[in-house]
Design an enzyme around this catalytic site. Structure first.
Site, short mmCIF file in Angstrom:
data_model
loop_
_atom_site.label_atom_id
_atom_site.label_comp_id
_atom_site.label_asym_id
_atom_site.label_seq_id
_atom_site.Cartn_x
_atom_site.Cartn_y
_atom_site.Cartn_z
N TYR A 293 45.43 37.88 -24.88
CA TYR A 293 46.10 36.91 -25.75
C TYR A 293 46.29 35.56 -25.06
O TYR A 293 45.86 34.53 -25.61
CB TYR A 293 47.44 37.50 -26.23
CG TYR A 293 48.13 36.65 -27.25
CD1 TYR A 293 47.70 36.64 -28.58
CD2 TYR A 293 49.19 35.82 -26.91
CE1 TYR A 293 48.32 35.85 -29.54
CE2 TYR A 293 49.82 35.03 -27.86
CZ TYR A 293 49.39 35.05 -29.16
OH TYR A 293 50.01 34.25 -30.10
N SER B 182 49.74 28.79 -28.41
CA SER B 182 50.96 29.53 -28.06
C SER B 182 51.43 28.99 -26.72
O SER B 182 50.63 28.47 -25.94
CB SER B 182 50.63 31.02 -27.91
OG SER B 182 51.67 31.70 -27.22
N SER C 139 43.01 33.75 -24.70
CA SER C 139 42.49 33.19 -25.96
C SER C 139 43.23 31.89 -26.31
O SER C 139 42.63 30.94 -26.81
CB SER C 139 42.63 34.20 -27.10
OG SER C 139 43.98 34.39 -27.48
N VAL D 273 37.61 35.08 -40.11
CA VAL D 273 37.25 33.89 -39.32
C VAL D 273 36.37 34.24 -38.10
O VAL D 273 35.87 33.33 -37.45
CB VAL D 273 38.49 33.10 -38.85
CG1 VAL D 273 39.31 32.60 -40.02
CG2 VAL D 273 39.35 33.92 -37.88
N1 LIG Z 1 54.64 34.99 -33.97
C1 LIG Z 1 54.67 34.42 -32.78
O1 LIG Z 1 55.60 34.66 -31.97
C2 LIG Z 1 53.59 33.47 -32.36
C3 LIG Z 1 53.82 32.72 -31.19
C4 LIG Z 1 52.84 31.83 -30.77
C5 LIG Z 1 51.66 31.70 -31.48
N2 LIG Z 1 51.47 32.45 -32.61
C6 LIG Z 1 50.19 32.28 -33.29
O2 LIG Z 1 50.41 31.83 -34.61
C7 LIG Z 1 49.37 32.30 -35.46
C8 LIG Z 1 49.98 33.02 -36.64
O3 LIG Z 1 50.68 34.15 -36.16
P1 LIG Z 1 51.80 34.90 -37.01
O4 LIG Z 1 52.91 35.18 -36.07
O5 LIG Z 1 52.04 34.16 -38.27
O6 LIG Z 1 51.03 36.28 -37.26
P2 LIG Z 1 50.91 37.18 -38.57
O7 LIG Z 1 50.38 38.49 -38.10
O8 LIG Z 1 52.19 37.18 -39.34
O9 LIG Z 1 49.79 36.41 -39.43
C9 LIG Z 1 48.47 36.32 -38.99
C10 LIG Z 1 47.56 36.35 -40.19
O10 LIG Z 1 46.21 36.23 -39.72
C11 LIG Z 1 45.40 37.09 -40.51
N3 LIG Z 1 44.18 37.43 -39.81
C12 LIG Z 1 44.01 38.29 -38.77
N4 LIG Z 1 42.72 38.37 -38.44
C13 LIG Z 1 42.04 37.54 -39.28
C14 LIG Z 1 40.67 37.21 -39.44
N5 LIG Z 1 39.71 37.76 -38.68
N6 LIG Z 1 40.32 36.31 -40.39
C15 LIG Z 1 41.27 35.76 -41.20
N7 LIG Z 1 42.58 36.07 -41.11
C16 LIG Z 1 42.96 36.94 -40.15
C17 LIG Z 1 46.28 38.31 -40.76
O11 LIG Z 1 45.82 39.08 -41.87
C18 LIG Z 1 47.63 37.66 -40.99
O12 LIG Z 1 47.84 37.38 -42.36
C19 LIG Z 1 48.48 33.21 -34.60
O13 LIG Z 1 47.38 32.48 -34.15
C20 LIG Z 1 49.40 33.57 -33.45
O14 LIG Z 1 48.69 33.90 -32.28
C21 LIG Z 1 52.41 33.32 -33.06
#
Ligand SMILES: NC(=O)c1ccc[n+]([C@@H]2O[C@H](COP(=O)([O-])OP(=O)(O)OC[C@H]3O[C@@H](n4cnc5c(N)ncnc54)[C@H](O)[C@@H]3O)[C@@H](O)[C@H]2O)c1
Length: 257
Positions: free
Chosen positions: A162, A142, A165, A63
């Site tokens: 983070y 987030s 962003s 992305v």
């Molecule tokens: N886990 C948490 O505590 C949390 C809290 C708040 C927000 N988030 C947000 O939720 C979203 C999902 O996070 P998650 O916890 O499921 O993480 P995760 O690491 O389990 O999944 C993230 C996915 O994004 C993919 N990815 C990374 N870079 C990419 C790129 N350049 N192009 C396409 N895909 C890409 C990865 O391969 C992975 O499959 C993220 O934006 C994260 O910042 C997560």
């Protein structure tokens, strides 16, 4: 299970893991047709295997690359003829980057995927949604886009990209939500607290930090990815028909405490 998302053609990025993966599963259960995008080919293959016989296709995408964002949306339109819902879940933290990178390199790397990637996917999708008379976008922000890491937590010296962003993702959401409201394109952000996924695995491995973080959630625990996916499903569905330009906390009370 209700069928809030019947036949909605949905594109999910970051779909191979965590919240994105749970969103794919939830949307399929609720009747959507889903295209799952991610940089992780193996993770996508596993997902496709698990969802055999369901209306799911997968595509590798970075992305952070505009041409790939536009190509992915073009492929969805070529295959399904429309795009009803976009869920931007692809995201990283600086913890996953090489330690040798300096603060500026880490900042660029995180902003490229979390903020610019979200922006470019939205840009690629909006024209199609406009032409078909509406759509819904859900961006993964987030709680760290709304508040700072507490100074007691060893997670930021103020230069951690983070939160920066995710603040940007919330502002993209508000700006697009306002601008696109007359065209029936709703744009919302979800702001989770801490969720058990690959992204937070390193934090949960450190017992002291894990407990410190758990205590910051009045519910006394992290979320499971499915608990975020259910809210994403609501925001994408017609049940949220008057909801736009909003940042939804799904944080077990974290930001209110
Ligand atoms: N886990 C948490 O505590 C949390 C809290 C708040 C927000 N988030 C947000 O939720 C979203 C999902 O996070 P998650 O916890 O499921 O993480 P995760 O690491 O389990 O999944 C993230 C996915 O994004 C993919 N990815 C990374 N870079 C990419 C790129 N350049 N192009 C396409 N895909 C890409 C990865 O391969 C992975 O499959 C993220 O934006 C994260 O910042 C997560």
């Amino acid at each position: 299970m209700t069928q809030r998302l019947n036949d909605k053609v949905t594109l999910v990025t970051g779909a191979a893991s965590g919240i994105g993966r749970a969103t794919v599963m939830r949307f399929l259960e609720e009747g959507a047709r889903v295209v799952a995008g991610d940089v992780d080919r193996e993770g996508l293959d596993e997902l496709a295997k698990e969802c055999r016989d369901r209306p799911l296709s997968t595509q590798v995408v970075d992305v952070g690359e505009r041409v790939q964002c536009e190509g992915l949306v073009a492929d969805v339109l070529a295959g399904a003829g429309r795009l009803d819902v976009l869920v931007n879940s692809a995201g990283i933290t600086p913890r996953g980057l090489e330690e040798t990178l300096d603060y500026e390199e880490k900042w660029d790397a995180v902003l490229r995927i979390n903020m610019k990637g979200t922006l470019m996917m939205c840009h690629a999708a909006v024209d199609a949604m406009r032409q078909q008379g509406g759509g819904a976008i859900v961006n993964l922000a987030s709680i760290m886009g709304l508040i700072s890491y507490h100074p007691d937590l060893p997670l930021s010296d103020g230069f951690n990209p983070y939160p920066h962003s995710k603040g940007g993702v919330i502002q993209i959401t508000r700006d697009l939500g306002v601008r696109l409201a007359p065209e029936k394109i709703r744009v919302n952000a979800v702001c989770p607290g801490f969720v058990y996924t690959a992204l937070t695995a390193g934090l949960a491995e450190s017992p002291d930090l894990h407990q410190q973080l758990i205590r910051r959630h009045p519910m006394g625990r992290f979320a499971e990815p499915e608990e975020i996916a259910s809210v994403i499903g609501f925001l994408a569905s017609d049940e949220a028909s008057f909801v736009t330009a909003a940042a939804w906390t799904v944080d077990g009370g974290y930001t209110a405490s």
